[in-house]
Scaffold this active site. Sequence first.
Site, PDB file in Angstrom:
ATOM      1  N   ASP A  50       0.716  -1.038  -0.025  1.00 52.75           N
ATOM      2  CA  ASP A  50      -0.074  -0.066  -0.054  1.00 52.75           C
ATOM      3  C   ASP A  50       0.883   1.205   0.024  1.00 52.75           C
ATOM      4  O   ASP A  50       0.533   2.151  -0.594  1.00 52.75           O
ATOM      5  CB  ASP A  50      -0.957  -0.004   1.282  1.00 52.75           C
ATOM      6  CG  ASP A  50      -2.075  -1.001   1.102  1.00 52.75           C
ATOM      7  OD1 ASP A  50      -2.642  -1.289  -0.225  1.00 52.75           O
ATOM      8  OD2 ASP A  50      -2.531  -1.679   2.257  1.00 52.75           O
ATOM      9  N   GLY A  51       1.995   1.077   0.743  1.00 51.92           N
ATOM     10  CA  GLY A  51       2.809   2.509   0.775  1.00 51.92           C
ATOM     11  C   GLY A  51       3.489   2.752  -0.729  1.00 51.92           C
ATOM     12  O   GLY A  51       3.189   3.904  -0.925  1.00 51.92           O
ATOM     13  N   ASN A 122      -4.224   9.162   1.807  1.00 53.13           N
ATOM     14  CA  ASN A 122      -4.559   8.436   3.033  1.00 53.13           C
ATOM     15  C   ASN A 122      -4.812   9.634   3.970  1.00 53.13           C
ATOM     16  O   ASN A 122      -6.140   9.785   4.304  1.00 53.13           O
ATOM     17  CB  ASN A 122      -3.558   7.632   3.654  1.00 53.13           C
ATOM     18  CG  ASN A 122      -3.856   6.067   3.234  1.00 53.13           C
ATOM     19  OD1 ASN A 122      -4.851   5.962   2.331  1.00 53.13           O
ATOM     20  ND2 ASN A 122      -3.441   5.190   3.797  1.00 53.13           N
ATOM     21  N   ASP A 152      -2.422  12.753  21.987  1.00 57.81           N
ATOM     22  CA  ASP A 152      -1.194  12.361  21.193  1.00 57.81           C
ATOM     23  C   ASP A 152      -1.123  12.951  19.854  1.00 57.81           C
ATOM     24  O   ASP A 152       0.003  13.067  19.430  1.00 57.81           O
ATOM     25  CB  ASP A 152      -1.082  10.958  21.340  1.00 57.81           C
ATOM     26  CG  ASP A 152      -0.703  10.472  22.555  1.00 57.81           C
ATOM     27  OD1 ASP A 152      -0.424  11.002  23.316  1.00 57.81           O
ATOM     28  OD2 ASP A 152      -0.511   9.083  22.721  1.00 57.81           O
ATOM     29  N   SER A 166      -6.583   6.090  10.695  1.00 60.91           N
ATOM     30  CA  SER A 166      -7.878   6.573  11.480  1.00 60.91           C
ATOM     31  C   SER A 166      -8.779   5.463  12.061  1.00 60.91           C
ATOM     32  O   SER A 166      -9.173   5.500  13.320  1.00 60.91           O
ATOM     33  CB  SER A 166      -8.549   7.474  10.363  1.00 60.91           C
ATOM     34  OG  SER A 166      -9.742   7.770  11.019  1.00 60.91           O
TER      35      SER A 166
END
Length: 265
Positions: A50-51, A122, A152, A166
Amino acid sequence: MKAAITTKKLSRTADRCAELVKAELIKNGIEPIPSENIKDADFSIVVGGDGTIIHAAKKAALYSKPVLGINSGRVGFMAGVENGEYGILSRLKTGEYEIEDRMLLSVVCERGDKVIKTYSLNEAVISRGGLARITDINVQIGGISTIDYAADGLIFATPTGSTAYSLSAGGPVLDPSIEGIVMTPICPHSFNSRSVVFSPDEKFTVTAKVRSEGNVFACVDGENPINITDGVVYIQKAEDICVKLIRIKNEPFYENFKNKLILNK
């Protein structure tokens, strides 16, 4: 007909897969060309996880070129073809495929005289560095409403990214055919902080600081973090540009979601 080929770096599996892909393309009268020559291609083919697909897809979007991902990684949620399904590539020649538009976020980071503009397929993440300290984040929405978080970090995700970071942080899944922006806090110091789905027309102005010492960063699609300490980030839907994904297999989104992220096939 030409296809620009991008392969995941330093991966023997991806390299072997790419060679088989090239052979299948040539067999069907499609010329493989290097990814650097994408301007001359009819479409882009990306071999990797995916990256790799996300990074190459954003580059292809700059030239309005459609992208087909071929999974040589683990999950490959963005891929339209799995490793070994090379025979199906003949449909590229015959036009037996659909193109699915995916929205991008425009992310502009300003710090002093330095301005960096990039796109997110993304998510854009506002967070502290390696220090385990709470970040105070202020979000202005449309220049009017203001929301403050002690957390955070904060995630701004596209529908495509709603199944990534997410989701892991408790955010909802959006069908990619529905445009919207998901805002999800990361480990908020509050019982009342939840993900919110906004209209794609909303515009966000974000400032953040770490309590006591420390820097704040914007990280877009897992790429190199941008230091935004004492700066500001502007986030909105990208205008006049989108990612065009090639869908060769007639597989509904939620079938893919179930197989890849629930059953982990």
